[in-house]
Design an enzyme around this catalytic site. Sequence first.
Site, PDB file in Angstrom:
ATOM      1  N   ALA A 261       0.846  -1.185   0.000  1.00  0.00           N
ATOM      2  CA  ALA A 261       0.000   0.000   0.000  1.00  0.00           C
ATOM      3  C   ALA A 261       0.882   1.235   0.000  1.00  0.00           C
ATOM      4  O   ALA A 261       2.096   1.136   0.184  1.00  0.00           O
ATOM      5  CB  ALA A 261      -0.890   0.018   1.234  1.00  0.00           C
ATOM      6  N   MET A 262       0.259   2.408  -0.175  1.00  0.00           N
ATOM      7  CA  MET A 262       1.041   3.644  -0.239  1.00  0.00           C
ATOM      8  C   MET A 262       0.319   4.767   0.488  1.00  0.00           C
ATOM      9  O   MET A 262      -0.865   4.995   0.281  1.00  0.00           O
ATOM     10  CB  MET A 262       1.277   3.978  -1.721  1.00  0.00           C
ATOM     11  CG  MET A 262       2.052   5.247  -1.945  1.00  0.00           C
ATOM     12  SD  MET A 262       3.746   5.148  -1.247  1.00  0.00           S
ATOM     13  CE  MET A 262       3.971   6.854  -0.805  1.00  0.00           C
ATOM     14  N   GLU A 297      -0.249   2.583   7.082  1.00  0.00           N
ATOM     15  CA  GLU A 297      -0.357   3.726   6.160  1.00  0.00           C
ATOM     16  C   GLU A 297      -0.962   4.931   6.885  1.00  0.00           C
ATOM     17  O   GLU A 297      -0.559   6.069   6.662  1.00  0.00           O
ATOM     18  CB  GLU A 297      -1.188   3.372   4.919  1.00  0.00           C
ATOM     19  CG  GLU A 297      -0.721   2.153   4.136  1.00  0.00           C
ATOM     20  CD  GLU A 297       0.773   2.096   3.847  1.00  0.00           C
ATOM     21  OE1 GLU A 297       1.393   3.157   3.689  1.00  0.00           O
ATOM     22  OE2 GLU A 297       1.326   0.976   3.797  1.00  0.00           O
TER      23      GLU A 297
END
Length: 868
Positions: A261-262, A297
Site C-alpha cells: 500500500a502507499m 499507512e
Amino acid sequence: MAQTPQAKYRKDYKAPSHLISDIELTFDLHDTATTVTAVSQVKQQGETATLTLDGEGLELKALQVNGTDWQDYTLLEAGIEIRALPEVFELTIITLINPEANTALEGLYKSGGAFCTQCEAEGFRRITYYLDRPDVLAKYTTTVIADKAQYPFLLSNGNKVEQGEAEQGRHWVKWQDPHPKPAYLFALVAGDFDVLRDKFVTQSGRNVDLEIFVDKGNLDRAHHAMASLINAMKWDETRFDLEYDLDIYMVVAVDFFNMGAMENKGLNIFNSKYVLANDQTATDTDYLGIEAVIGHEYFHNWTGNRVTCRDWFQLSLKEGLTVFRDQEFSSDLGSRAVNRINNVRIIRGPQFAEDASPMSHPIRPDKVIEMNNFYTLTVYEKGSEVIRMMHTLLGEAGFQKGMKLYFERHDGTAATCEDFVSAMEDASGVSLKQFRLWYSQSGTPTVKVSSEYDANAQTYALTIAQHTEPTHEQKEKQPLHIPFDVELYSKKGDVIPLQCHGKPVANVLNVTEATQTFVFENVVEQPIPSLLREFSAPVKLEYNYSDEELTFLMVHATNEFARWDAGQMLLAKYIRANVENVQQGKQVALSEAVVDAFRGVLLSDVLEPAFVAEMLSLPSHNEVSGWYKRVDVDAIAQVLKAIKVILATELQDELSATYHTLKQADYTIEHAAIGRRALRNTCLAYLAYTAQGNALVNAQYTQANNMTDTIAAMSAANSAGLACREALMADYSDKWKHDGLVMDKWFALQGCNPADNALDVIKQTMNHEAFSLKNPNRTRSLIGSFLSANPVRFHAKSGEGYRFAGEILREMNSSNPQVASRLIDPLLKFRLYDDERQAMIKAELEGLKAMDNLARDLFEKVNKALEN
Ligand code: B3K
Ligand code: ZN
C-alpha cells in the site's frame, strides 16, 4: 542497457539548488496519451541559475518560463537541464505520457479499468519533469479531467475545491492539498467504484469523512478495512496523542500494485489484498494483515508525511518508526506475545538471511543504485527493532517525550535519522552515542553468553561477548550498544531479584563492550537464566542450555515470549543434531522429554490457544537454513518433516482431542476466536501426518464455513501430500476461478507444493484463466512462493527450478523490474549451496547480467551477487 547505472552515496547529499513552493497540475486523462501540465513556482536557493529536473519516459510538449517559451535547455538521459533562469520564476512544463503502456506500475498507470499512481520512491519523474527528491516540499493543486461515464470518480490529495463538466462527455475535479509535501506523496485516481463511507471525529473535534473505494460489487468486503481505519485513528490519539489533519481520508483498493500500500497524503492507494475481506474470501491472517497495513499507512500521516525524509538513505526514519507503530497497534489490539513472536520470526528468518546476503546493508544504507531495492526487511523490520530498542532504553514515557520533541522540531520538514535519535536523546537524557552505530553498521551480531555460579560467594556471573561478522559491503565491525534483557529463576521457578554492587538492577543490561561480565549477588542457588527476553535486540543468541533448562523455561519463564523462545531453542537443538544424523545416514529422533514438553503445552489449561499454536510451530525451512554457512536443503526438509511426523504420532490423542474441542459453530474475527482456529488448524496440520489425516482434512474442507478453515485444510493436504489434495484443489478452483485475489491462496499452494511434479504443474497453472504475469499478486503467489517457499523443488538437483526462475526473470525484467527484483532474492544467495547448485544458479545470474536491457533494479542485485 543505455548507460551503466550509477550509484548514489549518502555522503554526497547536497541541498537542492531550487525550491518549489507551489505546483499546479492538470491531467487530461486518456489511456494512451495523457497530457500533464505542471505550473511550478520556483525559487533559486544556491549559486546556480541552472535547474536540473528529473524525468523518465516523458515526451516534452512545451516549456515556458514566466509564460514565455524557453529555449535554453537540454534533454538528458533521465531529465532536463534548464539554464540562465531568473532567481524567482514560474515554470510551465507540458508532457505527454502513456499510462496504458506502463506495465512497471510506477508513475501513472492503468489498473484494470482505473487510472492510478505510485510515486514513491522516484515515480513522479515519470509524470512530469520535477525536482523528484523528498526534501523539496510544495503545495499541490491538482485538476483531473476525464470521461465522465468511464471515470465518475476523479481523486487526488487534499480537499475537493471545485468541479465541473467539460466537452465530449468529460468532467473535471480540482483538489487542493494545504500541506506542503514531497512529490513521492502525490496521488491521483480516476475510475468507477463502489464507496464505503463513514465518519470520524478527532479528539479536538475535527469531522473527518472516511471513504474506501473498491471495485464495483466489492462493498461487502470493505468493512474490516473501515473498522481498522477507525481503530487506527483512535489508537494514534490515545497512545501517541496524534490526530488527523485533513477533512477527508480516502483509501482506494486496486488490483495491480507492486507492494502492499502507499501512504499518499489523504489518498492512500492500496493493493486490494490489504483491503478486501469477508469470511468467505479471507483468512484470519488476511484480516490481521489488513489491520496492520491500514494502520501502517495511516500512521505514516505523522511519521512520514508531516515529518518526511531528507533523502532516501533516511528511509528507515519513516519506515522503521512506522513499522514499530503498527506493531504496537496490533499488539495493543490483539495478543502482544503472538505479535512479538511473528515479528521475531521475520527478523530471525528472512532479515538475518538478508544480512548474510550480497544485499546486506545498514538500516540507513550508504550506497544505492535503485532506491526501490532498499524497501527491505532490514530498513523496515530491523529498522523497527532499532526503534524498539530505544523504546526499551527510554521506557514508554521517555520515548513519548522524545516523539513530542521530534515533532516540535521537525513538523513540516524533511528530517534525518540523526534528527530522530537526537530528539530521543535530548528529551530523555539517555545517551545514545554508541547506540547510533545500529544505523551505520550492517550485519547480525552474535551474542555468546557463558555463566558461572560461585556457591561460596553466592554470586552468579554472566559473561556476554558480542561479535559481528563482516558483511558483503562492510568489513570492519565495532561493538554495539545492546539492551540485553535477562531474568534469573530458582529451581522452584521463583524469580531471583537482580542485584549488582549491593544495589538492585533492572532486567535490561547495557552491553556495550566486546566482552563484558555482569556479576549478580545474593544468588543463593544455581539459577536458570532467561536470556534476551522479548528479543530485546536483533542478535543471534548462543548459550549452552541443557534440555532440562529449556523445558523448565517453557513452563516457568514469567514472560510468554521467553517460554516460546525456550521451546524454539529446544527444537533448534534437535533440528541441528538431526540434520547431522541424516547426513550420516541415521534416523531422525526426538527425546521423550521433548515430546513430553510439547504434550504439556498442548494440555495446558492456562495458556491462550493462539499462544499454544505458536509454541507448536516449528521454525521454517528458511529460518533453519540461516543457521548454516552451507545449506543442505534436502536434509533440512527431511528433518523438519520427520519431526512433524514424530510429534504427530506421539501426540495424536492430545492433538485429536484439542482439534475436536476447539470447533466453533460461527465465524467471528474476535481475537479469541482467531486463536482457537489457529490452534485447531495447527493440530490439523500435524494430524495430516497420521492415518486419520486424509479423512479429517477432507471433512474439514467440506464442512468449513469460512476461508480460514478451508485454506487450513488445503494447506495441510498440500504439505502432507494427502490423497484428497487434487480434489480439494479442483473444487476450490471451480468455485473461485473468477476471482484473482481469492485464487492467490490457491496459486500459493501450487507454488509451494512439495510433490515431485510441482514445477510441471506450476507451468500448466500459468495458463489458468485467473493467472497473469502482468499482475504482481498473481506472480508473487505462484512464482514467488515457488522460489522462496518451496526449497526442495526449487533447488531440485536437475536445475529445472533455476532455469524456470531465469526465464521468468528475463521476462519480468522488461515488464515489471520491481517485481522481478523481489523475485530474484533467493538466487542471490547461491554461495550457500553445494558446488553443482552454485554453478547452475550462477549461470542464470550470468545470463541476466549479459542482457542488454537489464533494468537498474536487477543490475544492482545481479552485480552484487556475482562480485567476489
Ligand atoms: N511507503 C510505501 C512503500 C513504497 C515502496 C516503493 N517501492 C508503503 C509503506 O511502507 O507504507
Ligand atoms: Zn511504510
